[in-house]
Design an enzyme around this catalytic site. Structure first.
Site, short mmCIF file in Angstrom:
data_model
loop_
_atom_site.label_atom_id
_atom_site.label_comp_id
_atom_site.label_asym_id
_atom_site.label_seq_id
_atom_site.Cartn_x
_atom_site.Cartn_y
_atom_site.Cartn_z
N GLU A 1 26.12 5.96 30.80
CA GLU A 1 27.40 5.30 31.24
C GLU A 1 28.58 5.55 30.58
OE1 GLU A 1 24.59 3.85 30.44
OE2 GLU A 1 24.03 2.11 31.62
N LYS B 1 16.14 3.67 31.88
CA LYS B 1 17.19 4.88 31.49
C LYS B 1 16.57 6.09 32.00
CE LYS B 1 19.30 3.16 27.07
NZ LYS B 1 19.77 3.58 25.90
O1 F6P Z 1 21.09 -0.57 25.68
C1 F6P Z 1 20.26 0.27 24.84
C2 F6P Z 1 21.15 0.58 23.85
O2 F6P Z 1 20.70 1.68 23.04
C3 F6P Z 1 21.97 -0.52 22.96
O3 F6P Z 1 20.85 -0.79 22.07
C4 F6P Z 1 23.28 0.35 22.44
O4 F6P Z 1 23.91 -0.67 21.69
C5 F6P Z 1 23.54 0.72 23.84
O5 F6P Z 1 22.41 1.16 24.42
C6 F6P Z 1 24.67 1.91 23.59
O6 F6P Z 1 24.13 2.84 22.88
P1 F6P Z 1 25.03 3.88 22.42
O7 F6P Z 1 25.97 3.32 21.14
O8 F6P Z 1 24.27 4.94 21.54
O9 F6P Z 1 25.92 4.49 23.43
#
Ligand code: F6P
Length: 505
Positions: A197, A471
């Site tokens: 994302e 994911k």
């Molecule tokens: O949804 C899983 C996750 O790994 C969360 O634990 C984390 O806060 C989020 O995605 C975003 O991850 P990142 O900071 O690595 O983009």
């Protein structure tokens, strides 16, 4: 006596036929004696359904599980995140409560990073930039978004800060509408810098800006951040493996908070959390608010079997607290594997949900009062309002008090449609005022409660392997959605065919 989770049910059975109102009537002192306060926070547990004997069993459980020692291990930077072999040193980001070298080093590193944050903010303030877009998701979004929204003044300060998390392009489109690329800077927040994302939205922002010159990054993977978006090293702030994403708002992940509110208020937030940390670390289990909050959660889940837990905020500024807590609590405690790899035999986390009062009273509170399921609540209110509408604040407080009372005591009626059974537990949480310090303390309390719950349940609060499968599958399905291959799963294949057939090419 061995106070394990199952033995709590003996107390629940003993108390089964004692209405909550009776518990309070027969022990009126519990109204004040089951209250606990620290700094700007006040908790009243009198409307939980345990009596003093059951509460003693809960406290004994905390002693047997050596919660105090577990808390020390957390603060000392021991690898409490056992599955990943890491510390969880979020407390070192805001205070210096441990003499362990690893914690002291972490504290110093965090302070040095805050100095860089301050420089970066000063630098941006001396430009024409008026708007900041913070791009991140989960722990790289929810905490900063909550704090920036809760503590913002009615009118924006030096910068207007916008948050973009969802991969849905509509979110990017709406966020950017009305913004001027020449006056907008971007902060990409991602611990891993591999989150789909954030990478996709970051790319949209880079193209919209026309260059990477006003893109900043916060990451535990700074090399990848710099390389992927061509960001100069001075615009990349670090975070670290020893901070979990959902515990990271106190680090440079809080840069959007500091941009929205100023560095002083960010420091105030940290100071409030640090003050609560000291209590969480040093107060004995029987007088420890985080421990009591956690034991209450265990009582409601394991002794009474309640499947959900609500958090209702009677302060509009805290409207994002339920969403923040959903990640903090459910990503931390949504586990079935014990630390040693065994399987839990007792339920762990309930579903957390909530909203802002009084709005919620006019939507789903009917079910909380008369529905067949019981939803224990955290009811959060602020004693002092900062708006000019005193009468409204009194109305808000009267509703907060009334709901807690109605849920607990109910009201008899010979007409079943008009009868309120009562017996619906809640914890009243009052902040003296909503300030950086009180909000920092409140969030720290929830973090520590979550950790204590994990200790009581024997699970790891700091990993989140449960989100990985989805994911992986999602990125594996991109070629199918682009018509390049077939999905392996027959149901998914049928759905992909439908999507592809009806999508304009
Ligand atoms: O949804 C899983 C996750 O790994 C969360 O634990 C984390 O806060 C989020 O995605 C975003 O991850 P990142 O900071 O690595 O983009």
């Amino acid at each position: 006596m061995n106070h394990d989770l199952a033995s709590l049910r003996t107390h629940a059975r003993r108390l089964q036929s004692t209405p909550l109102a009776k518990l309070i009537e027969s022990d009126p002192a519990r109204a004040s004696e089951l209250a606990m306060a620290h700094g700007p926070l006040y908790f009243n547990f009198a409307r939980q359904t345990y009596d003093r004997q059951a509460l003693e069993a809960l406290i004994e459980l905390a002693r047997q599980r050596e919660v105090g020692r577990a808390m020390q291990r957390l603060f000392d930077g021991e690898p409490v995140n056992v599955t990943e072999g890491r510390a969880a040193l979020h407390t070192a980001l805001r205070g210096d409560h441990s003499s362990a070298q690893v914690a002291r080093d972490a504290h110093a590193t965090a302070a040095a990073t805050r100095a860089r944050m301050a420089q970066l903010i000063d630098g941006l303030a001396s430009t024409d930039v008026t708007d900041i877009v913070s791009v991140g998701i989960g722990g790289s979004d929810l905490g900063p978004r909550l704090v920036a929204d809760a503590l913002r003044d009615p009118l924006p300060g030096r910068f207007r800060v916008h948050f973009l998390s969802n991969v849905d392009g509509a979110a990017a489109q709406r966020t950017l509408a009305g913004l001027d690329p020449a006056r907008t800077a971007v902060v990409l927040v991602s611990k891993t810098f591999s989150t789909q994302e954030t990478l996709l939205n970051g790319e949209i922002l880079r193209q919209w800006l026309g260059s990477s010159d006003r893109i900043h990054a916060v990451s535990a993977n700074p090399g990848r951040a710099a390389a992927a978006f061509d960001i100069a090293p001075e615009r990349v702030l670090p975070m670290w493996d020893w901070v979990g994403g959902r515990y990271s708002l106190w680090s440079a992940v809080g840069l959007p908070i500091a941009l929205a509110l100023g560095m002083d208020r960010f420091e105030g937030l940290l100071a409030g959390a640090a003050q609560f940390d000291q209590h969480a670390l040093q107060a004995p289990v029987e007088g420890n608010i985080a421990v009591r909050h956690a034991l209450t959660a265990v009582w409601n889940r394991n002794a009474l079997g309640h499947a959900t837990q609500g958090v209702m905020v009677y302060d509009q500024r805290l409207a994002l607290l339920p969403a923040y807590l959903q990640q903090l609590v459910m990503e931390s405690l949504g586990k079935t594997a014990l630390l040693d790899g065994g399987t839990v035999t007792e339920d762990s986390v309930p579903v957390w949900w909530g909203g802002a009062g009084t709005d919620v009273q006019h939507s789903f509170f009917q079910a909380l009062h008369q529905g067949t399921g019981i939803v224990p609540l955290d009811l959060v209110g602020t004693i002092r309002n900062d708006d000019p509408y005193a009468q409204n604040h009194l109305a808000l407080m009267s509703n907060l008090l009334a709901q807690a009372q109605a849920l607990a005591n109910g009201q008899h009626s010979d007409d079943p449609h008009r009868a309120y059974a009562g017996g619906r537990p809640s914890t009243m949480i009052l902040l003296d005022a909503l300030t950086p310090q009180s909000l920092g303390a409140l969030i720290a309390m929830y973090e520590h409660s979550v950790y204590v719950q994990s200790v009581l349940w024997g699970i790891n609060a700091f990993d989140q392997y449960g989100v990985e499968l989805g994911k992986q599958l999602a990125s594996g399905l991109m070629p199918a959605l682009q018509g390049q291959e077939q999905a392996a799963d027959p149901v998914t294949r049928a759905l992909v065919e439908r999507l592809n057939a009806r999508r304009p090419s």
